[in-house]
Design a protein around this motif. Structure first.
Motif, mmCIF file in Angstrom:
data_model
loop_
_atom_site.group_PDB
_atom_site.id
_atom_site.type_symbol
_atom_site.label_atom_id
_atom_site.label_comp_id
_atom_site.label_asym_id
_atom_site.label_seq_id
_atom_site.Cartn_x
_atom_site.Cartn_y
_atom_site.Cartn_z
ATOM 1 N N HIS A 116 0.674 -0.721 -0.682
ATOM 2 C CA HIS A 116 -0.158 -0.012 -0.095
ATOM 3 C C HIS A 116 0.860 1.354 0.039
ATOM 4 O O HIS A 116 0.530 2.587 -0.556
ATOM 5 C CB HIS A 116 -0.563 0.390 0.785
ATOM 6 C CG HIS A 116 -1.578 1.209 1.341
ATOM 7 N ND1 HIS A 116 -3.006 1.864 0.647
ATOM 8 C CD2 HIS A 116 -1.760 2.478 2.010
ATOM 9 C CE1 HIS A 116 -3.202 2.663 1.435
ATOM 10 N NE2 HIS A 116 -2.723 3.446 2.275
ATOM 11 N N HIS A 120 1.273 4.581 -2.790
ATOM 12 C CA HIS A 120 0.847 5.651 -2.591
ATOM 13 C C HIS A 120 2.095 6.509 -3.519
ATOM 14 O O HIS A 120 1.654 7.861 -4.284
ATOM 15 C CB HIS A 120 0.538 6.115 -0.790
ATOM 16 C CG HIS A 120 -0.341 6.247 -0.879
ATOM 17 N ND1 HIS A 120 -1.436 7.155 -0.895
ATOM 18 C CD2 HIS A 120 -0.412 5.097 0.785
ATOM 19 C CE1 HIS A 120 -2.423 6.607 0.132
ATOM 20 N NE2 HIS A 120 -1.866 5.991 0.598
ATOM 21 N N SER A 141 0.805 10.184 5.742
ATOM 22 C CA SER A 141 -0.875 9.253 5.346
ATOM 23 C C SER A 141 -1.013 8.986 7.058
ATOM 24 O O SER A 141 -0.074 9.669 7.714
ATOM 25 C CB SER A 141 -0.867 8.196 4.678
ATOM 26 O OG SER A 141 -0.121 7.318 5.792
ATOM 27 N N ASP A 315 -6.535 7.012 0.026
ATOM 28 C CA ASP A 315 -6.874 5.671 0.163
ATOM 29 C C ASP A 315 -7.589 5.742 -1.154
ATOM 30 O O ASP A 315 -8.723 5.997 -1.123
ATOM 31 C CB ASP A 315 -7.071 5.068 1.253
ATOM 32 C CG ASP A 315 -5.678 4.382 2.170
ATOM 33 O OD1 ASP A 315 -4.941 5.155 1.783
ATOM 34 O OD2 ASP A 315 -6.316 4.353 2.956
HETATM 35 ZN ZN ZN Z 1 -3.209 4.604 2.694
#
Ligand code: ZN
Ligand code: KG4
Length: 345
Positions: A116, A120, A141, A315
């Motif tokens: 993840h 990003h 984040s 997200d």
């Molecule tokens: Zn994230």
């Protein structure tokens, strides 16, 4: 649809957004669907893992259906299924992983694992015609604040990160102290517009240690607490008697401190790695002041500065397009693939 292109269905459920997208060679986004759970978590002023996992279960299949419909393709036309399996909330990750494995098995298509945080950074590929690699990647984040050495899309390694809170978490907590709504990032940013960023001298951790690629935001959070207590006394849970101007000043001073840390450490990472490109992504990178300062510093230093489009900072599954690179390299997973909830790499 583009002839001879790869079609990948990407699934994202690491935290509190249930998301699916269809991406293709380019990279290009054919569809991107995000079902936000913000309204479910707002009253708790944070993401409640159990609530998030249950909401993912309800939303996952409708979101995948919608992504396929919007892209105008049938499941059989997909070349691979990609899923973010690290890092994140365990209960949330499992929902996306099970959905992806089931589809891969039923359709007989390969399964691709997406980190993840790497995704990003890869969101920046959507604003750049050339390859974004090699680059320093900044991810800021709600759950993470990390710097990466990104040699290629398949060779990304951690340079350093936060030793306590993530930048977004600090935004969310400080917003709570100021009586501002959740999520705190956008609320603080709005309040800061009419504030004086020099009104409070908040700490900027490790800035005078140029070889230390780490962040710490918990001391900053405590400094804000003490600043508030200094004004209103030690009554944290009472209705905030701060004036609008004081709220704006604290918000602006806090925002400036976070931005200084993120920008300075990113440029220290560029100096250490010798890379000439910085790619920044993650929810906090939607912050206007951070984008402005990154751009100004990048221009002054002659750095190629790539910032994730605002709508792709928080997200989403489209940034899972990094899976296209894994597809080209034949990096597929078996159905034994597991989640890695806590490990940041
Ligand atoms: Zn994230
Ligand atoms: O990337 P993201 O959607 O989720 C995680 O992977 O954690 O980031 C969410 C975080 C929240 O903490 C939110 O307050 C922060 O991003 N955020 C912002 C802004 N918009 C969202 N922080 C500062 N300024 C913003 N404009």
């Amino acid at each position: 649809m583009i002839a001879n292109s790869t079609l990948i269905l990407t699934i994202e459920s690491t935290c509190d957004e249930t998301a699916a997208a269809v991406v293709t060679t380019g990279p290009q986004i054919l569809s991107s669907v995000v079902a936000s759970q913000a309204a479910l978590h707002e009253r708790f002023r944070g993401v409640v893992p159990e609530v998030a996992a249950r909401a993912h279960v309800e939303r996952m299949l409708p979101v995948i259906d919608e992504a396929l419909n919007k892209a105008g393709i049938s499941p059989r036309q997909i070349d691979a299924i990609a899923v973010a399996n690290e890092p994140g909330l365990a209960g949330s990750l499992v929902v996306g992983l099970i959905a992806a494995k089931s589809l891969a098995l039923a359709l007989g298509k390969p399964l691709i694992a997406v980190n993840h945080l790497h995704a990003h950074i890869y969101a920046c590929q959507f604003v750049e015609a050339e390859s974004i690699f090699p680059c320093v990647g900044l991810v800021a984040s709600g759950g993470h604040s990390h710097l990466y050495r990104c040699e290629s899309p398949l060779d990304i390694s951690l340079l350093g990160g936060t030793i306590d809170d993530a930048a977004g978490e600090a935004f969310d907590k400080v917003a709570g102290m100021l009586g501002l709504p959740f999520p705190g990032g956008p609320a603080i940013s709005r309040a800061a517009v009419s504030g004086n960023p020099r009104a409070f001298a908040f700490p900027r951790s490790f800035l005078n240690e140029p070889d230390r690629l780490e962040f710490s935001f918990s001391g900053l959070k405590t400094a804000v607490r003490y600043a508030i207590n200094g004004i209103v006394g030690d009554r944290p849970d009472e209705v905030m008697p701060l004036s609008e101007q004081t709220i704006a000043d604290i918000a602006a001073s806090f925002e400036a401190a976070v931005v200084d840390c993120l920008v300075d450490k990113s440029f220290q990472a560029l100096r250490i790695t010798g890379y000439k490109t910085l790619a920044a992504g993650g929810g906090v990178v939607a912050n206007r002041l951070l984008r402005k300062h990154l751009q100004e510093r990048g221009l002054a230093a002659g750095i190629r500065l790539l910032i994730s489009p605002v709508e792709m900072c928080t997200d989403n599954a489209a940034m899972g397009a990094i899976a296209l690179e894994k597809y080209s390299a034949g990096r597929f997973e078996s159905l034994d693939l597991d989640i890695r909830a806590g490990l940041v790499r």
